[in-house]
Enzyme design. Structure first.
Site, PDB file in Angstrom:
ATOM      1  N   HIS A  32      -0.986   6.293   6.051  1.00 22.05           N
ATOM      2  CA  HIS A  32      -0.432   6.035   4.721  1.00 22.05           C
ATOM      3  C   HIS A  32      -0.039   7.349   4.042  1.00 22.05           C
ATOM      4  O   HIS A  32      -0.497   8.423   4.426  1.00 22.05           O
ATOM      5  CB  HIS A  32      -1.446   5.288   3.840  1.00 22.05           C
ATOM      6  CG  HIS A  32      -1.486   3.824   4.094  1.00 22.05           C
ATOM      7  ND1 HIS A  32      -2.157   3.284   5.163  1.00 22.05           N
ATOM      8  CD2 HIS A  32      -0.922   2.775   3.429  1.00 22.05           C
ATOM      9  CE1 HIS A  32      -2.020   1.970   5.143  1.00 22.05           C
ATOM     10  NE2 HIS A  32      -1.266   1.635   4.110  1.00 22.05           N
ATOM     11  N   SER A  53       0.811  -1.226   0.000  1.00 23.37           N
ATOM     12  CA  SER A  53       0.000   0.000   0.000  1.00 23.37           C
ATOM     13  C   SER A  53       0.841   1.273   0.000  1.00 23.37           C
ATOM     14  O   SER A  53       0.388   2.311  -0.489  1.00 23.37           O
ATOM     15  CB  SER A  53      -0.936   0.004   1.214  1.00 23.37           C
ATOM     16  OG  SER A  53      -0.208  -0.163   2.417  1.00 23.37           O
TER      17      SER A  53
END
Length: 288
Positions: free
Chosen positions: A270, A40
């Site tokens: 993230h 990711s």
């Protein structure tokens, strides 16, 4: 006089040819076929616009591989990174919501000449364990290090203890990349800084104060595993931790990493779009 003039012209001509040759040799060979592999932190979950091949990979059209491909003007670009991927998903299909991501290494070809690999954080659920457990422990000891204590058994840090095997797993992946694409320049890309080296921001990064330093040490150990695998596996390591100083989740408008809150433009913990742009610049420098 004519002879001398002719000699000068001849010398200048030779110098021009030599300068042109040296300039040409100093320029890196043009890379044309680029394949991006990873998890990711490569894919870019929720960063607009999201691709649908498959949708469950949460792969952005603006992640660092996409931006790198534009910077390098490659003629062929394939991004098969997928959120949740670990080293096992390099050679096996990965089931995701609404589909399946094929084995990532299947995207490689003998004429692939650039490969970036960003993997390792999901092996043995290291990343998921940290963000899934540590925030919930903060209330029990806000100024202490309850998460570090949780994962320390008989004096052994059980999170860091898994990382030598992660290094071996990445090394095996790199060997397979070289086998499938023997002419490729291969870059093993590390993970950018999540927490600041000092100070806290519990509203954004809800770890106990003492666990910030431990989180940094775990991430440094993870990057050391990636770096070690690159050395073992004949790849170049790209350090993104050091140059992301000042862009951690606590950095406000300068942050490259989103904090705990789900946003329409970035997943919790993230990289955001600015982070992907920063990573693309770091990786481009390594390529060139």
């Amino acid at each position: 006089m004519r002879a001398r003039r002719g000699l000068i012209v001849a010398v200048l001509a030779v110098c021009t040819v030599l300068a042109s040759a040296l300039t040409a040799s100093a320029q890196p060979a043009r890379l044309s076929r680029y394949v991006a592999l990873g998890d990711s932190y490569t894919a870019g979950p929720l960063i607009p616009l999201q691709r649908v091949d498959p949708l469950g990979c949460l792969r952005s059209t603006s992640n660092y591989p996409a931006q790198l491909a534009l910077r390098l003007l490659v003629s062929s670009y394939t991004d098969v990174s997928c959120s949740g991927a670990d080293t096992g998903d390099m050679t096996a299909p990965q089931s995701v919501p609404l589909g399946t991501n094929p084995p990532q290494l299947d995207a490689l070809r003998p004429d692939t000449d650039l490969v970036t690999l960003g993997i390792g954080g999901n092996d043995y659920s290291v990343f998921g364990t940290l963000v899934g457990t540590c925030p919930g422990l903060r209330a029990s000891d806000p100024t202490g290090n309850p998460c570090q204590r949780q994962f320390t058994v008989d004096g052994v840090d059980t999170i860091k203890a898994k990382l030598p095997q992660t290094r071996a797993n990445i090394t095996a992946v790199l060997a397979e990349i070289h086998r499938r694409s023997p002419q490729a320049k291969v870059l093993a890309v590390g993970y950018p800084r999540i927490a600041p080296p000092s100070g806290t921001c519990p509203d954004v990064l809800p770890f106990a104060d003492g666990d910030y330093a431990w989180l940094n040490s775990v991430e440094e150990a993870l990057n050391a595993a990636v770096s070690g695998a690159a050395a073992d596996g004949g790849a170049s390591y790209v350090d993104t931790f050091t140059p992301s100083l000042g862009h951690d989740a606590c950095a406000g408008a300068a942050a490259w990493i989103n904090g705990k809150d789900l946003k329409l433009t970035a997943a919790p913990y993230h990289p955001n779009f600015a982070g992907m742009t920063g990573l693309a610049a770091i990786v481009e420098r390594a390529v060139r």
